[in-house]
Design an enzyme around this catalytic site. Structure first.
Site, mmCIF file in Angstrom:
data_model
loop_
_atom_site.group_PDB
_atom_site.id
_atom_site.type_symbol
_atom_site.label_atom_id
_atom_site.label_comp_id
_atom_site.label_asym_id
_atom_site.label_seq_id
_atom_site.Cartn_x
_atom_site.Cartn_y
_atom_site.Cartn_z
ATOM 1 C CG ASN A 11 -1.833 1.137 1.308
ATOM 2 O OD1 ASN A 11 -1.408 2.268 1.050
ATOM 3 N ND2 ASN A 11 -3.082 0.917 1.646
ATOM 4 C CG HIS A 14 1.153 6.114 4.686
ATOM 5 N ND1 HIS A 14 0.474 7.078 5.395
ATOM 6 C CD2 HIS A 14 0.533 4.947 4.933
ATOM 7 C CE1 HIS A 14 -0.510 6.507 6.061
ATOM 8 N NE2 HIS A 14 -0.495 5.216 5.797
ATOM 9 C CG HIS A 47 -8.280 4.110 0.981
ATOM 10 N ND1 HIS A 47 -8.422 3.991 2.339
ATOM 11 C CD2 HIS A 47 -9.512 4.442 0.506
ATOM 12 C CE1 HIS A 47 -9.681 4.228 2.670
ATOM 13 N NE2 HIS A 47 -10.358 4.521 1.581
ATOM 14 N NE ARG A 49 -9.407 8.682 4.096
ATOM 15 C CZ ARG A 49 -9.780 7.939 5.132
ATOM 16 N NH1 ARG A 49 -9.183 6.796 5.379
ATOM 17 N NH2 ARG A 49 -10.729 8.349 5.943
ATOM 18 N NE ARG A 53 -7.591 11.448 5.436
ATOM 19 C CZ ARG A 53 -8.066 10.830 6.510
ATOM 20 N NH1 ARG A 53 -7.303 9.975 7.163
ATOM 21 N NH2 ARG A 53 -9.275 11.055 6.946
ATOM 22 C CD GLU A 77 -6.935 -0.275 1.049
ATOM 23 O OE1 GLU A 77 -7.013 0.836 1.606
ATOM 24 O OE2 GLU A 77 -6.135 -1.133 1.395
ATOM 25 C CB THR A 108 -9.453 1.868 7.226
ATOM 26 O OG1 THR A 108 -9.063 2.499 6.020
ATOM 27 C CG2 THR A 108 -10.789 1.203 7.045
ATOM 28 C CD GLU A 162 -7.108 -6.173 3.180
ATOM 29 O OE1 GLU A 162 -7.139 -6.153 1.934
ATOM 30 O OE2 GLU A 162 -6.501 -5.321 3.862
ATOM 31 C CG HIS A 203 -5.447 -1.381 9.238
ATOM 32 N ND1 HIS A 203 -5.020 -0.730 10.368
ATOM 33 C CD2 HIS A 203 -5.893 -0.428 8.396
ATOM 34 C CE1 HIS A 203 -5.238 0.557 10.215
ATOM 35 N NE2 HIS A 203 -5.766 0.774 9.027
ATOM 36 N N GLY A 204 -2.066 -2.364 9.891
ATOM 37 C CA GLY A 204 -1.211 -2.259 11.078
ATOM 38 C C GLY A 204 -0.075 -3.257 11.131
#
Ligand code: PXP
Length: 254
Positions: A11, A14, A47, A49, A53, A77, A108, A162, A203-204
């Protein structure tokens, strides 16, 4: 028989977060996608959004060109906002992952609430619209590993779930017992298998927290972003992805 390695989705949101923070044209999202794919990423995840952002509409097109050139999947996403659904359809990704989206959240924050009838209808409408517009598209839903939710999901025209691993990753990083999560994930996988729905995770996750999941051999795909980009600040993106991919290769599914 050759071994099956779980897929690594990188992903790169960032990278766009850094760019947007200063309104510059760098760092390049195209370079991020290319370097990831050159060093072992099996797909690129972004993603789009509603508040734009990080990823912008033009990024979707640009990253799409890169993934096509490498012959690798783009996993887009998104929430179920009709404008975003239209953009997603126009960009013809291989995968769409539907996620819940709140404007105020930092990221998320959990899986979709399919037990809420209004939400459920919205997700169903988006799934049906996407499936009727794109012949070969595959859809995953971002969910908690809760049986009631998975049963609702299995009534939809989806290809994968997921599982949200955010809470697991926090418990792992605190050094606490993760066995309850592994048990939940195993049960989720067992149920999804009976419905021929694939089981992904995201995630994470970090290079360390992903290991017990890889060892459990539950998930066929992992989408990892924040840790990869943060680690890359000091270690480089190529090196980070190469090492993570080597960890995946050391844990074949079979
Ligand atoms: N999977 C989904 C559905 C997500 O929303 C995110 C965050 O955008 C990720 C995976 C990657 O999470 P992280 O950036 O924490 O690795």
């Amino acid at each position: 028989m050759s071994s099956v390695i779980p897929r690594l989705g990188v992903n790169i949101d960032h990278v766009a977060t850094l760019r947007q923070a200063r309104g510059e044209e760098y760092p390049s999202i195209v370079d991020a996608a290319q370097v990831s794919l050159l060093n072992g990423a099996d797909q690129i995840t972004i993603h789009l959004r509603e508040d734009r952002r990080h990823i912008q509409d033009y990024d979707v097109e640009a990253v799409r060109l890169v993934t096509k050139r490498f012959g690798k999947p783009l996993n887009l996403e998104m929430g179920v906002n009709p404008e975003i659904v239209e953009i997603a359809i126009a960009s013809t990704p291989e995968w769409i992952c539907i996620v819940p989206e709140k404007r105020q959240e930092k990221t998320t924050e959990g899986g979709l609430d399919l037990l809420d009838e209004t939400n459920y209808q919205k997700v169903r409408d988006a799934v049906d619209k996407i499936k009727s517009s794109l012949k070969d598209i595959k859809i995953s839903l971002f969910l908690e590993a809760k049986l009631e939710t998975l049963v609702k999901a299995s009534e939809l025209n989806i290809d994968a779930v997921e599982i949200h691993t955010g809470e697991f990753a926090k418990v792992f990083s605190n050094g606490d017992d993760i066995s309850k999560f592994i048990e939940q994930y195993k049960n989720a996988k067992e149920f999804l298998q009976t419905k021929k729905i694939a089981c992904h995770a995201g995630h994470g996750l970090t290079d360390e927290s992903v290991i017990p999941l890889l060892e459990s051999k539950i998930f066929e795909e992992y989408n990892i972003g924040h840790w990869i980009i943060c680690h890359s600040l000091f270690n480089g993106l190529s090196h980070t992805i190469k090492n993570l991919k080597a960890t995946f290769e050391a844990h074949p599914l079979k």
